[in-house]
Scaffold this motif. Structure first.
Motif, PDB file in Angstrom:
ATOM      1  N   PRO A  64      55.528  43.078  24.395  1.00 36.21           N
ATOM      2  CA  PRO A  64      54.188  43.664  24.245  1.00 36.21           C
ATOM      3  C   PRO A  64      53.133  43.047  25.176  1.00 36.21           C
ATOM      4  O   PRO A  64      52.134  43.693  25.465  1.00 36.21           O
ATOM      5  N   ASP A  65      53.351  41.814  25.607  1.00 36.92           N
ATOM      6  CA  ASP A  65      52.404  41.172  26.525  1.00 36.92           C
ATOM      7  C   ASP A  65      52.391  41.915  27.853  1.00 36.92           C
ATOM      8  O   ASP A  65      53.403  42.458  28.287  1.00 36.92           O
ATOM      9  N   LYS A  66      51.241  41.932  28.494  1.00 37.87           N
ATOM     10  CA  LYS A  66      51.111  42.565  29.804  1.00 37.87           C
ATOM     11  C   LYS A  66      50.356  41.622  30.733  1.00 37.87           C
ATOM     12  O   LYS A  66      49.603  40.765  30.282  1.00 37.87           O
ATOM     13  N   LEU A  67      50.579  41.793  32.016  1.00 40.70           N
ATOM     14  CA  LEU A  67      49.827  41.043  33.014  1.00 40.70           C
ATOM     15  C   LEU A  67      48.522  41.797  33.256  1.00 40.70           C
ATOM     16  O   LEU A  67      48.536  42.952  33.692  1.00 40.70           O
ATOM     17  N   HIS A  68      47.386  41.190  32.955  1.00 35.08           N
ATOM     18  CA  HIS A  68      46.071  41.799  33.169  1.00 35.08           C
ATOM     19  C   HIS A  68      45.638  41.481  34.600  1.00 35.08           C
ATOM     20  O   HIS A  68      45.469  40.321  34.950  1.00 35.08           O
ATOM     21  N   VAL A  69      45.482  42.524  35.401  1.00 38.66           N
ATOM     22  CA  VAL A  69      45.117  42.373  36.799  1.00 38.66           C
ATOM     23  C   VAL A  69      43.667  42.824  36.938  1.00 38.66           C
ATOM     24  O   VAL A  69      43.330  43.960  36.601  1.00 38.66           O
ATOM     25  N   VAL A  70      42.817  41.928  37.420  1.00 39.98           N
ATOM     26  CA  VAL A  70      41.368  42.167  37.435  1.00 39.98           C
ATOM     27  C   VAL A  70      40.836  42.176  38.865  1.00 39.98           C
ATOM     28  O   VAL A  70      41.241  41.352  39.693  1.00 39.98           O
TER      29      VAL A  70
END
Length: 82
Positions: A64-70
Motif C-alpha cells: 500500500p505504500d507509495k513513493l510520493h514524488v514532489v
C-alpha cells in the motif's frame, strides 16, 4: 492553480530499446498511468512545455505504500488532463 493530470509512466520512464531486463519484484512499477497534480508550467528554449507535477508511484509487489514524488519537472507529452 492545481490541475488534475494523468502521468504516463511508460513514456516518462521509457526504457532504452534492447535494454536487458532484470526483474526486481519489490521495485517501483513504472508502467501505466498515475494521477497527479500539475501546479506549474514552463517553456523550454526549444519551445517544449514542461509541467511541475506531484504524483505517486506504486511498488510492483502491491504494497500500500507509495513513493510520493514532489515538484517534478515533467514534459507535457507524458501528461493527460483529467
Amino acid at each position: 492553480m492545481l490541475t488534475g493530470v494523468q502521468v504516463q509512466l511508460d513514456l516518462l520512464f521509457a526504457r532504452r530499446p534492447g535494454a536487458e531486463r532484470h526483474v526486481i519484484p519489490t521495485g517501483l512499477d513504472l508502467t501505466g498511468s498515475v494521477k497527479g497534480r500539475l501546479h506549474g508550467r514552463f517553456p523550454s528554449v526549444e519551445g517544449d512545455w514542461l509541467g511541475i507535477v506531484n504524483y505517486e508511484i506504486g511498488y510492483a509487489d502491491g504494497r500500500p505504500d507509495k513513493l510520493h514524488v514532489v515538484d517534478q519537472l515533467v514534459p507535457f507529452h507524458v501528461l493527460r488532463k483529467l
